[in-house]
Design a protein around this motif. Structure first.
Motif, short mmCIF file in Angstrom:
data_model
loop_
_atom_site.label_atom_id
_atom_site.label_comp_id
_atom_site.label_asym_id
_atom_site.label_seq_id
_atom_site.Cartn_x
_atom_site.Cartn_y
_atom_site.Cartn_z
N PRO A 178 -79.66 -86.32 -43.59
CA PRO A 178 -79.10 -84.97 -43.47
C PRO A 178 -78.91 -84.34 -44.84
O PRO A 178 -78.87 -85.02 -45.86
N PHE A 179 -78.80 -83.01 -44.86
CA PHE A 179 -78.59 -82.28 -46.11
C PHE A 179 -77.09 -82.07 -46.32
O PHE A 179 -76.36 -81.76 -45.37
N ALA A 180 -76.64 -82.21 -47.57
CA ALA A 180 -75.23 -82.01 -47.91
C ALA A 180 -75.01 -80.59 -48.41
O ALA A 180 -75.72 -80.12 -49.32
N SER A 239 -85.25 -82.65 -45.45
CA SER A 239 -86.63 -82.23 -45.70
C SER A 239 -86.87 -80.80 -45.23
O SER A 239 -87.62 -80.05 -45.87
N THR A 240 -86.24 -80.42 -44.13
CA THR A 240 -86.43 -79.06 -43.61
C THR A 240 -85.78 -78.04 -44.52
O THR A 240 -86.37 -76.98 -44.82
N VAL A 241 -84.55 -78.31 -44.98
CA VAL A 241 -83.88 -77.38 -45.89
C VAL A 241 -84.66 -77.23 -47.18
O VAL A 241 -84.85 -76.12 -47.70
N MET A 251 -86.33 -73.84 -48.70
CA MET A 251 -86.07 -73.38 -50.07
C MET A 251 -87.37 -73.16 -50.83
O MET A 251 -87.55 -72.15 -51.53
N GLU A 252 -88.29 -74.10 -50.68
CA GLU A 252 -89.57 -74.00 -51.39
C GLU A 252 -90.36 -72.78 -50.92
O GLU A 252 -91.05 -72.13 -51.70
N THR A 253 -90.23 -72.44 -49.64
CA THR A 253 -91.01 -71.35 -49.08
C THR A 253 -90.39 -69.98 -49.35
O THR A 253 -91.11 -69.01 -49.63
N LEU A 254 -89.04 -69.89 -49.32
CA LEU A 254 -88.38 -68.59 -49.36
C LEU A 254 -87.71 -68.25 -50.68
O LEU A 254 -87.72 -67.08 -51.10
N ALA A 255 -87.08 -69.21 -51.32
CA ALA A 255 -86.28 -68.92 -52.51
C ALA A 255 -87.14 -68.28 -53.61
O ALA A 255 -88.15 -68.85 -54.04
#
Length: 652
Positions: free
Chosen positions: A573-575, A587-589, A593-597
């Motif tokens: 999970p992401f913290a 991995s999804t977060v 981030m890689e796609t939108l930020a």
């Protein structure tokens, strides 16, 4: 009073072991008569008068029922131990089978469930004028008749019945409740001199009737026309067939009992979820069209259902179950037959499942004019054999039968039985379950006598529970507990869900739509869990998966692992970058981030991009305190009162 068995050796043509019957069944047995239906009919009357008699004769059943009616007494029970057991090859001992059949006959049967159907005799005759009008003239004195002409034949002057002309667009319903929709409908205009005229044609006419007599000779108006009660169809070129249909039509007036063949549990149905279609087994197999979709489940029209039972045999969840009688009563019959046969000294019996019409006649003819059934072959009579599915076949083997054969009739629905026999053989092994498709009684006998005599496959068990539970119990008794799952044919209702972990994003859409709860999530961390025993192989999870990461594998896992949940896919999970709370999938977060930020206008600024990495609570808090707070509002409008409205008026 306890039930008692009345015995007759039919003019000394069969050998009956009275002692074995009493010891095995616990029934009190009469002395062995030799002419109970003729010169010893007085003994039969005395036995019926004692109450709870079971007469060991099926051939003369009508005579004994008539005798009971003359005496004003309830009808006795009946069991056939002659055609089904006593008349066999010389040298074979029929006593164990006789004991098994008698013990089964003594079982209490559940009360049938039915609803009343009222037919007032409103009859619609469909066909060309040459055939339909003479038929209507013959029926007019007994029924309320309307003729729907399908040709341009001359209109009759006979006003004892109505005449219309048109084309049937659709026909629905059954005896006592047909509804027709008619296009190009023209009605008779009886006024004026000369021949009758017709009104202008119109579409969408609706008519209701109790009986439909179809003499059109064209395509039937309903599926499986022979199974639709109240729908009579005859070849217009065959006078005998037309006369038989007329005779049947005049008898369809009054109140009739319609059996309720199946029971529906809508909550168990896996037909669809959220508009995604899953299981369609019952819809595909129903010959009469009695089953239709109704949202997330299906519905069964009891008026159209003909009781073949194929839907119950194929239903993976038990949402549709046969109820005339219930399946648990059938399991008890199987256990009683096998247990009584062994108690009477028999070993490794075989089972032949047949219907009460064709199958009973085949056995009677084989016994009277041939060798009959082998002494180790026990017949099990059912109203219909189409619903004798894999669970029942495996239950029979698990109760101690060495082999199960289903005797098919010319009218038997075969599609479901072929699938169920293949599934039962996949579990039990080849050579244990078969379909006996013969029309000659002598050939039937020869096949049964020539078949290999196999030992019983398992230590007998008592089949209890739902059909799925009985299948698992029987499979474990037959195959033990193999370490590897048993492979099953395509379309089997048991199996595994396989997940491509590289493609799965743990969106859990499959979990939200799984109708049986076989797929579940873990509220504490990103996990997809699966319990194989609960999987129906309905395919909804495969259909809804946006990543096409799911495939189905038909199989039967008999180990305890199938009863518990196992992890199919999991990720870290992401913290949350603000509070550290765990949420989402790392991995999804990171991929978002890689796609939108820094690339999407909404997340071009670093503060906006950081919100992607926040949990729900922190994201709302950050938005609330941001410069362009979407929750911010202007000054609250002043509350207006009645005085404010009066102050603007100029008339006070």
């Amino acid at each position: 009073m306890a039930k008692h068995l009345v015995l007759c050796d039919c003019e000394g043509t069969q050998s009956i072991d009275r002692k074995t019957l009493e010891e095995t069944t616990g029934l009190r047995c009469s002395k062995i008569y030799d002419g109970l239906c003729t010169r010893q009919i007085g003994a039969a009357a005395e036995a019926i008068g004692q109450g709870d008699a079971i007469i060991a004769c099926q051939q003369e059943r009508a005579r004994f029922e008539e005798l009971a009616a003359e005496l004003g007494l309830p009808e006795p029970g009946f069991v056939d131990i002659r055609d089904r057991a006593g008349w066999t090859r010389k040298g074979e001992d029929p006593a164990p089978k006789m004991a098994a059949l008698a013990a089964e006959a003594a079982m209490a049967a559940p009360a049938p469930k039915a609803l009343d159907v009222v037919s007032e005799g409103i009859c619609l005759v469909i066909g060309a004028a040459e055939v339909a009008l003479p038929a209507a003239e013959r029926l007019a004195g007994a029924l309320g008749v309307t003729v729907l002409l399908t040709d341009a034949g001359a209109l009759p002057l006979d006003r004892r019945f109505d005449v219309v002309r048109g084309e049937v667009r659709s026909l629905s319903g059954a005896l006592g409740g047909f509804e027709l929709r008619i296009d190009r409908l023209q009605q008779v205009a009886p006024g004026g001199r000369g021949a009758f005229g017709l009104t202008a044609p119109r579409d969408g006419g609706v008519s209701e009737c109790d009986i439909v007599l179809d003499l059109s000779g064209g395509t039937p108006l309903v599926p499986a026309p022979a199974k639709r009660e109240g729908y009579l169809r005859a070849d217009p070129g065959d006078p005998n067939a037309v006369a038989a249909a007329l005779l049947e039509a005049v008898q369809l007036v009054g109140t009739f009992e319609k059996p309720l063949y199946v029971r529906m549990e809508e909550s168990l149905c896996a037909h669809s979820r959220a508009g995604q279609v899953g299981c369609t087994r019952c819809l595909d197999i129903c010959p009469t069209g009695a089953i239709t979709p109704a949202g997330e489940h299906v519905t069964v029209d009891p008026m159209i259902c003909a009781g073949c039972g194929a839907c119950a045999a194929l239903c993976p969840s038990g949402a549709i179950s046969y109820d005339d009688p219930p399946v648990d009563h059938l399991f008890r019959r199987l256990d009683m037959l096998a247990r009584s046969y062994r108690k009477a000294g028999g070993t490794a019996p075989r089972l032949v499942v047949c219907d009460t019409a064709h199958g009973r006649e085949m056995i009677a003819l084989a016994a009277r004019f041939g060798d009959g059934l082998p002494a180790d072959v026990i017949p099990l009579e059912l109203d219909t054999v189409s619903g004798f599915g894999h669970a029942e076949m495996l239950a029979a083997l698990a109760t101690g039968f060495a082999r199960v054969d289903v005797l098919l009739a010319p009218t038997t629905e075969r599609d479901a039985l072929i699938r169920e026999q293949a599934l039962a053989e996949a579990v039990s092994g080849a050579g244990r379950v078969g379909l006996l498709d013969v029309a000659d009684p002598e050939e039937m006998s020869h096949r049964l006598y020539d078949a290999d005599r196999l030992p019983a496959q398992a230590e007998p068990v008592l089949p209890m529970g739902s059909r799925r539970q009985v299948t698992r119990l029987a499979a474990q008794a037959l195959a033990g507990t193999p370490e590897e799952p048993l492979p099953l044919p395509e379309g089997a209702p048991y199996g595994a869900v396989l997940v491509d972990t590289e493609a799965c994003t743990l969106c859990l859409s499959c979990v939200s739509l799984c109708p049986s709860g076989a797929l579940v999530d873990n509220p504490d961390m990103p996990q997809l869990r699966f319990q194989e025993d609960a999987c129906l192989q309905c395919g909804i999870c495969k259909t809804v998966c946006p990543e096409n990461a799911i495939t189905l594998e038909p199989r039967l896992d008999l180990t305890d692992a199938a009863l518990s949940q196992r992890v199919l896919n999991e990720e870290e999970p992401f913290a949350c970058i603000e509070c550290g709370a765990l949420f989402g999938v790392k991995s999804t977060v990171e991929k978002i981030m890689e796609t939108l930020a820094g690339k999407h206008p909404m997340f071009a600024e670093s503060d906006a991009a950081r919100m992607i990495q926040m949990c729900d609570n922190c994201r709302v808090n950050a938005q609330y305190h941001s410069q362009d707070n979407p929750f911010a509002m202007g000054e609250r409008p002043k509350l207006r009162t009645t005085d404010d409205y009066y102050s603007k008026r100029r008339d006070h």
